[in-house]
Design an enzyme around this catalytic site. Sequence first.
Site, PDB file in Angstrom:
ATOM      1  N   GLU A 154       5.398  71.039  16.941  1.00  0.00           N
ATOM      2  CA  GLU A 154       5.512  69.893  16.025  1.00  0.00           C
ATOM      3  C   GLU A 154       4.296  69.002  16.220  1.00  0.00           C
ATOM      4  O   GLU A 154       4.118  68.389  17.274  1.00  0.00           O
ATOM      5  CB  GLU A 154       6.797  69.096  16.319  1.00  0.00           C
ATOM      6  CG  GLU A 154       6.888  67.833  15.475  1.00  0.00           C
ATOM      7  CD  GLU A 154       8.023  66.899  15.893  1.00  0.00           C
ATOM      8  OE1 GLU A 154       8.967  67.346  16.572  1.00  0.00           O
ATOM      9  OE2 GLU A 154       7.939  65.706  15.535  1.00  0.00           O
TER      10      GLU A 154
ATOM     11  N   ARG B 201       0.898  60.984  13.290  1.00  0.00           N
ATOM     12  CA  ARG B 201       0.730  59.646  13.871  1.00  0.00           C
ATOM     13  C   ARG B 201      -0.721  59.268  14.055  1.00  0.00           C
ATOM     14  O   ARG B 201      -1.013  58.171  14.534  1.00  0.00           O
ATOM     15  CB  ARG B 201       1.423  59.578  15.240  1.00  0.00           C
ATOM     16  CG  ARG B 201       2.902  59.768  15.144  1.00  0.00           C
ATOM     17  CD  ARG B 201       3.568  59.625  16.485  1.00  0.00           C
ATOM     18  NE  ARG B 201       4.917  60.137  16.397  1.00  0.00           N
ATOM     19  CZ  ARG B 201       5.736  60.286  17.416  1.00  0.00           C
ATOM     20  NH1 ARG B 201       5.349  59.937  18.622  1.00  0.00           N
ATOM     21  NH2 ARG B 201       6.941  60.780  17.232  1.00  0.00           N
TER      22      ARG B 201
ATOM     23  N   THR C 212       7.156  63.341  12.361  1.00  0.00           N
ATOM     24  CA  THR C 212       7.052  61.933  11.952  1.00  0.00           C
ATOM     25  C   THR C 212       6.883  61.798  10.431  1.00  0.00           C
ATOM     26  O   THR C 212       6.067  61.013   9.948  1.00  0.00           O
ATOM     27  CB  THR C 212       5.917  61.184  12.705  1.00  0.00           C
ATOM     28  OG1 THR C 212       5.898  61.609  14.080  1.00  0.00           O
ATOM     29  CG2 THR C 212       6.150  59.679  12.716  1.00  0.00           C
TER      30      THR C 212
ATOM     31  N   LYS D 206      18.015  66.709  14.313  1.00  0.00           N
ATOM     32  CA  LYS D 206      17.361  66.215  15.534  1.00  0.00           C
ATOM     33  C   LYS D 206      18.185  65.013  16.000  1.00  0.00           C
ATOM     34  O   LYS D 206      18.419  64.091  15.206  1.00  0.00           O
ATOM     35  CB  LYS D 206      15.937  65.798  15.147  1.00  0.00           C
ATOM     36  CG  LYS D 206      15.215  64.894  16.119  1.00  0.00           C
ATOM     37  CD  LYS D 206      13.750  64.736  15.684  1.00  0.00           C
ATOM     38  CE  LYS D 206      13.085  63.558  16.380  1.00  0.00           C
ATOM     39  NZ  LYS D 206      11.614  63.642  16.356  1.00  0.00           N
TER      40      LYS D 206
END
Length: 212
Positions: free
Chosen positions: A41, A45, A69, A129
Amino acid sequence: MSDIRQILSVAPVVPVITIERLEHAVPLARALVAGGLRVLEITLRTPVALAAIETVRGAVPDAIVGAGTLLRAKDFSAATAAGAQFGVSPGLTAGLAEASRSVDFPLLPGVMTPSELMAAAEMGFDTLKLFPAEQAGGTRMLAAVSGPFRGVVFCPTGGVTPQNASTYLALANVVCVGGSWVAPPDLIKQQNWAAIEGLAAEAMSLRRRQPA
Ligand code: 3PG
């Protein structure tokens, strides 16, 4: 691989990666894959995150690369253009669920409460998640929701460590865990790919109980 549960079944740990410098992306991904962790992943960011996804997709064919994100609908089209094979969001909104239907990669949305689980189920998600996992109650929370929410499986992320990962992975409703400990910023900065490969190999040796 278009099913998120299938993707998460590939390895017990999904590295949560933050790339500050693009030139780190490929050697980092190679080190993690060499250690056995193929599902990566890369979080959106940093300014180079999308380029990192694209580069790793091109250079590390054994990796299964996700965009993390995902906060806004437009992140989905950007992640698609970069070649993301799955997406991860820390939460879930109706807008994100809608955006996820317009792209060809599966989404792992984040939840933290029973009501959020129910909302996610209404939107068609049964692989979630738990975020932030430790703050949400960790393994006790996951054990508690296994009764009412049968058939839902989790990738707990946030506060998972080499010390507590096995306890999470022993739960029947945990398919894998996510964590940044296998790609620590200091080792990335030092370009210590051998150490990162070692962390990945240790993570790969963690045992999990496959969900029913
Ligand atoms: C994150 O979003 O940063 C992930 O949850 C990783 O959390 P961790 O750094 O506690 O592993």
